[in-house]
Design a protein around this motif. Sequence first.
Motif, mmCIF file in Angstrom:
data_model
loop_
_atom_site.group_PDB
_atom_site.id
_atom_site.type_symbol
_atom_site.label_atom_id
_atom_site.label_comp_id
_atom_site.label_asym_id
_atom_site.label_seq_id
_atom_site.Cartn_x
_atom_site.Cartn_y
_atom_site.Cartn_z
ATOM 1 N N MET A 138 0.875 -1.364 0.014
ATOM 2 C CA MET A 138 -0.108 -0.094 0.100
ATOM 3 C C MET A 138 0.859 1.144 -0.037
ATOM 4 S SD MET A 138 -2.804 -1.170 2.615
ATOM 5 C CE MET A 138 -4.002 0.213 2.166
ATOM 6 N N SER A 139 0.214 2.306 -0.481
ATOM 7 C CA SER A 139 0.962 3.598 -0.565
ATOM 8 C C SER A 139 1.071 4.119 0.920
ATOM 9 C CB SER A 139 0.176 4.764 -1.368
ATOM 10 O OG SER A 139 0.746 5.826 -1.446
ATOM 11 N N VAL A 140 2.206 4.678 1.091
ATOM 12 C CA VAL A 140 2.452 5.536 2.579
ATOM 13 C C VAL A 140 2.780 7.097 2.303
ATOM 14 C CG1 VAL A 140 3.662 5.700 4.806
ATOM 15 C CG2 VAL A 140 3.204 3.484 3.440
ATOM 16 N N ARG A 141 2.301 7.988 2.724
ATOM 17 C CA ARG A 141 2.887 9.167 2.464
ATOM 18 C C ARG A 141 3.521 9.712 3.707
ATOM 19 N NH1 ARG A 141 -3.200 9.863 2.509
ATOM 20 N NH2 ARG A 141 -4.201 9.683 0.241
ATOM 21 N N LEU A 142 4.607 10.370 3.270
ATOM 22 C CA LEU A 142 5.653 10.744 4.365
ATOM 23 C C LEU A 142 5.461 12.257 4.456
ATOM 24 C CD1 LEU A 142 8.393 8.539 2.945
ATOM 25 C CD2 LEU A 142 7.069 8.155 4.976
ATOM 26 N N ASP A 143 5.937 12.693 5.748
ATOM 27 C CA ASP A 143 5.829 14.172 5.928
ATOM 28 C C ASP A 143 6.919 14.778 5.113
ATOM 29 O OD1 ASP A 143 3.385 13.792 7.209
ATOM 30 O OD2 ASP A 143 4.412 14.432 9.256
ATOM 31 N N PRO A 144 6.828 15.961 4.283
ATOM 32 C CA PRO A 144 7.980 16.615 3.969
ATOM 33 C C PRO A 144 8.666 17.410 5.068
ATOM 34 C CG PRO A 144 5.914 17.200 2.769
ATOM 35 C CD PRO A 144 5.512 16.445 3.757
ATOM 36 N N GLY A 145 10.178 17.023 5.139
ATOM 37 C CA GLY A 145 10.883 17.652 6.121
ATOM 38 C C GLY A 145 11.305 16.682 7.132
ATOM 39 N N SER A 146 10.507 15.512 7.172
ATOM 40 C CA SER A 146 10.821 14.420 7.985
ATOM 41 C C SER A 146 12.172 13.842 7.681
ATOM 42 C CB SER A 146 9.565 13.541 8.363
ATOM 43 O OG SER A 146 9.455 12.783 7.213
ATOM 44 N N TYR A 152 14.318 8.389 2.023
ATOM 45 C CA TYR A 152 13.652 7.975 0.847
ATOM 46 C C TYR A 152 13.860 8.933 -0.122
ATOM 47 C CZ TYR A 152 10.370 4.494 2.974
ATOM 48 O OH TYR A 152 10.133 3.236 3.551
ATOM 49 N N GLY A 153 14.081 10.336 0.035
ATOM 50 C CA GLY A 153 14.168 11.050 -1.167
ATOM 51 C C GLY A 153 12.831 11.156 -1.806
ATOM 52 N N ALA A 154 11.774 11.270 -1.170
ATOM 53 C CA ALA A 154 10.482 11.135 -1.802
ATOM 54 C C ALA A 154 9.451 11.403 -0.444
ATOM 55 C CB ALA A 154 9.937 9.968 -2.470
ATOM 56 N N THR A 155 8.261 11.700 -0.883
ATOM 57 C CA THR A 155 7.121 11.940 0.139
ATOM 58 C C THR A 155 6.116 10.774 -0.319
ATOM 59 O OG1 THR A 155 5.984 13.669 -1.373
ATOM 60 C CG2 THR A 155 7.681 14.413 0.434
ATOM 61 N N GLU A 156 6.300 9.868 -0.859
ATOM 62 C CA GLU A 156 5.340 8.810 -0.946
ATOM 63 C C GLU A 156 6.161 7.466 -1.217
ATOM 64 O OE1 GLU A 156 1.121 7.947 -3.000
ATOM 65 O OE2 GLU A 156 2.016 9.885 -3.456
#
Length: 246
Positions: A138-146, A152-156
């Motif tokens: 499943m997709s996971v959204r990552l907080d920008p700046g975390s 990851y170099g990504a926010t998803e």
Amino acid sequence: MGLVTALIGVIGDFVPGFEPHEAIAGAVGHSAAALGVEAEVRWLDTLDVETADLAEYDALWCAPGSPYKSLDGALRGIRFPREENVPFIGTCGGFQHVVLEYARNVLGFADARHAEYDPDASVLFVSKLECSLVGQTMSVRLDPGSRAADFYGATETNERYYCNFGLNPEHQDELDEGGLRVVGSDQDGEARVLELPEHRFFIATLFVPQTSSSADEPHPLISAYVAESAGVPAANASAASRSNSP
């Protein structure tokens, strides 16, 4: 001069043939090779963790596979790296027990419970998921700046799961506001990644990143963890910036 080495203690009750267990040593090896370091994985039975000298390890990992033989051992194995600034990652069951340890020892909920052990408890910080996530990606959204997003170099990202329990949404804000930040969530806003921003490296994921690592594409989160464990820059591994974005 020899390679930099790291000794990683894996907290859990090893089960041969259980993919989330078997994959840990391989995933660590993939990242170590990309970083140009050596890493030894040593499993620690949760009963042994009750009295083990955890200071001999460069990093600790709380593995899936709960209920553990010793809940006290698992919680000690999480509390030690949290308090001593030792690199730590918890995956699946490890994530769930990070929640429990923090609720009890930092937020002051001495009666915080995990539904897998005590489903009828009045203060459940870990509850059964509405739908099993075993085998799902499943997709996971990552907080920008975390820090997680930076690794990851990504926010998803797309990640595999192997669990039936997670952070009780009723206590999610308490945990986040209490310092164990929710920095990754699913489409419904429920916690999937936790981190302590001020810690050297302390991250917990409800998913199992080790199962999607390969020699050609080491998992970026594990690469960052191994790099911190060995005391080398994560940027040394080209794979550390790989994105699992959809």
